[in-house]
Scaffold this motif. Sequence first.
Motif, PDB file in Angstrom:
ATOM      1  N   TRP A 222       0.832  -1.200   0.000  1.00 58.77           N
ATOM      2  CA  TRP A 222       0.000   0.000   0.000  1.00 58.77           C
ATOM      3  C   TRP A 222       0.873   1.258   0.000  1.00 58.77           C
ATOM      4  O   TRP A 222       0.703   2.149  -0.834  1.00 58.77           O
ATOM      5  CB  TRP A 222      -0.924  -0.010   1.213  1.00 58.77           C
ATOM      6  N   LYS A 223       1.835   1.303   0.929  1.00 60.67           N
ATOM      7  CA  LYS A 223       2.680   2.501   1.062  1.00 60.67           C
ATOM      8  C   LYS A 223       3.484   2.757  -0.204  1.00 60.67           C
ATOM      9  O   LYS A 223       3.616   3.880  -0.660  1.00 60.67           O
ATOM     10  CB  LYS A 223       3.638   2.338   2.244  1.00 60.67           C
ATOM     11  N   ASP A 227      -0.012   4.469  -2.405  1.00 62.40           N
ATOM     12  CA  ASP A 227      -0.122   5.708  -1.646  1.00 62.40           C
ATOM     13  C   ASP A 227       1.133   6.538  -1.870  1.00 62.40           C
ATOM     14  O   ASP A 227       1.726   7.062  -0.946  1.00 62.40           O
ATOM     15  CB  ASP A 227      -0.278   5.354  -0.151  1.00 62.40           C
ATOM     16  N   SER A 228       1.530   6.631  -3.128  1.00 58.64           N
ATOM     17  CA  SER A 228       2.777   7.291  -3.476  1.00 58.64           C
ATOM     18  C   SER A 228       2.466   8.365  -4.511  1.00 58.64           C
ATOM     19  O   SER A 228       1.378   8.931  -4.516  1.00 58.64           O
ATOM     20  CB  SER A 228       3.740   6.223  -4.022  1.00 58.64           C
ATOM     21  N   LEU A 289      -5.676   5.214  -9.794  1.00 56.43           N
ATOM     22  CA  LEU A 289      -4.350   5.130  -9.173  1.00 56.43           C
ATOM     23  C   LEU A 289      -3.253   5.776 -10.019  1.00 56.43           C
ATOM     24  O   LEU A 289      -2.096   5.785  -9.641  1.00 56.43           O
ATOM     25  CB  LEU A 289      -3.979   3.663  -8.911  1.00 56.43           C
ATOM     26  N   ARG A 292      -1.133   8.115  -8.218  1.00 59.58           N
ATOM     27  CA  ARG A 292      -0.676   7.666  -6.889  1.00 59.58           C
ATOM     28  C   ARG A 292       0.336   6.528  -6.979  1.00 59.58           C
ATOM     29  O   ARG A 292       0.874   6.100  -5.958  1.00 59.58           O
ATOM     30  CB  ARG A 292      -1.881   7.165  -6.075  1.00 59.58           C
ATOM     31  N   THR A 293       0.533   5.992  -8.186  1.00 63.73           N
ATOM     32  CA  THR A 293       1.376   4.812  -8.356  1.00 63.73           C
ATOM     33  C   THR A 293       2.624   5.180  -9.153  1.00 63.73           C
ATOM     34  O   THR A 293       2.506   5.790 -10.219  1.00 63.73           O
ATOM     35  CB  THR A 293       0.562   3.736  -9.105  1.00 63.73           C
ATOM     36  N   GLU A 341     -10.167   1.843   1.980  1.00 59.09           N
ATOM     37  CA  GLU A 341      -9.873   3.275   1.988  1.00 59.09           C
ATOM     38  C   GLU A 341     -11.161   4.084   1.807  1.00 59.09           C
ATOM     39  O   GLU A 341     -11.398   5.072   2.505  1.00 59.09           O
ATOM     40  CB  GLU A 341      -8.890   3.608   0.858  1.00 59.09           C
ATOM     41  N   LYS A 345     -12.748   6.719   4.460  1.00 56.53           N
ATOM     42  CA  LYS A 345     -12.983   8.141   4.127  1.00 56.53           C
ATOM     43  C   LYS A 345     -14.438   8.537   4.416  1.00 56.53           C
ATOM     44  O   LYS A 345     -14.710   9.598   4.947  1.00 56.53           O
ATOM     45  CB  LYS A 345     -12.676   8.402   2.651  1.00 56.53           C
TER      46      LYS A 345
END
Length: 349
Positions: A222-223, A227-228, A289, A292-293, A341, A345
């Motif tokens: 995930w990190k 979530d990048s 994503l 974020r990826t 997620e 939220k």
Amino acid sequence: MSRRVLLTGGNGFIGSHILAQLLDSGFSVCCAVRTQEKGDKILRDFAVQQDQLAITIVPNIVAPEAYRDAVQGTPPFDTVFHAASPFTYRDVQNNLEFLEPAIKGMLNLLKAVKDNAPSVKRVIWTGSCASVIDYDQLTSDPPKIYTEEDWNPITWEEAAHGDPSKAYRASKLFAEREAWNFMKEEKPHYDLVTLCPPATFGPLRHSISSIGDLNESNSRLWKLCFDSTKDAPMPYIPVHTYVDVRDLAAVQLKAMTVPEAGNQRFLVCAQQFGCQDICDILRSRFAELSDRTPLGKPGTSSLPPGAYSVDNSKVKRLLGVEFRTLAETVADVACCLLDIEHTEKQAHH
């Protein structure tokens, strides 16, 4: 064969998948957990199959005689699955907190079964590739291909005083070594199977309330990959092979029913992977994503030259497992994590 088994760690990521497959196969399962609260959560997560479930509390797995009562079931158990594992870097003060629970927990269980559970024919332990792979030599020329004959060469001194990740990996090594020593010296009435999986990814079978509660492998995924940012450097995970948690659970059930598995060690690995492979799959399937990826260099390998791999022919041959593709695993993980997620939220609004 009795259809009743004991499972430790049934509230965890891997354990809950083993539990699901046991219940779906018609077994009745007693789950040994540390607190009543964890037991109640299992009963809620598996509410539909509650009549096949029992809970037993083992508050401290390192206490002498910790498992004495837990292993004595009525009707008696045929197989014991040991999937409980103290794996989180969050609450560790010193390295012995990794080493001692893993080793003592394992030996306490083996001893309890020997002394109090004559009906048990087999104990199946979920270890780790950490007891196999030499993490100080992740690349070589030619690349190393690991088999069941290999052992991580780390010493107790290095483990006790090195960084916590070394201590975690060593805890798996020493627990497994001690288990095989116990079998050799004590010659109990049952046999032992040790399963050594690498990075274990997959959708969750137990409920969690937030991304922060993810198991270590999914959390790292995930990190690094979810979530990048698009321009982030392509991450590197020193574990070059993975397995889908559902395949690992299927191997557990095979290990219980295949006679030839007794007193064998198995590397349970699907294939080699790098983060670039994962990011490519995520970008191609999940438009949300794309920012974020990490982009990296699509279609290339992000593993260093000479990266080790694992020979999985033994587990395929003896236990007849077919492994899912990386694309299937990653897509299912993504659906599951994005769902968590989203729910998280919404709860904050």
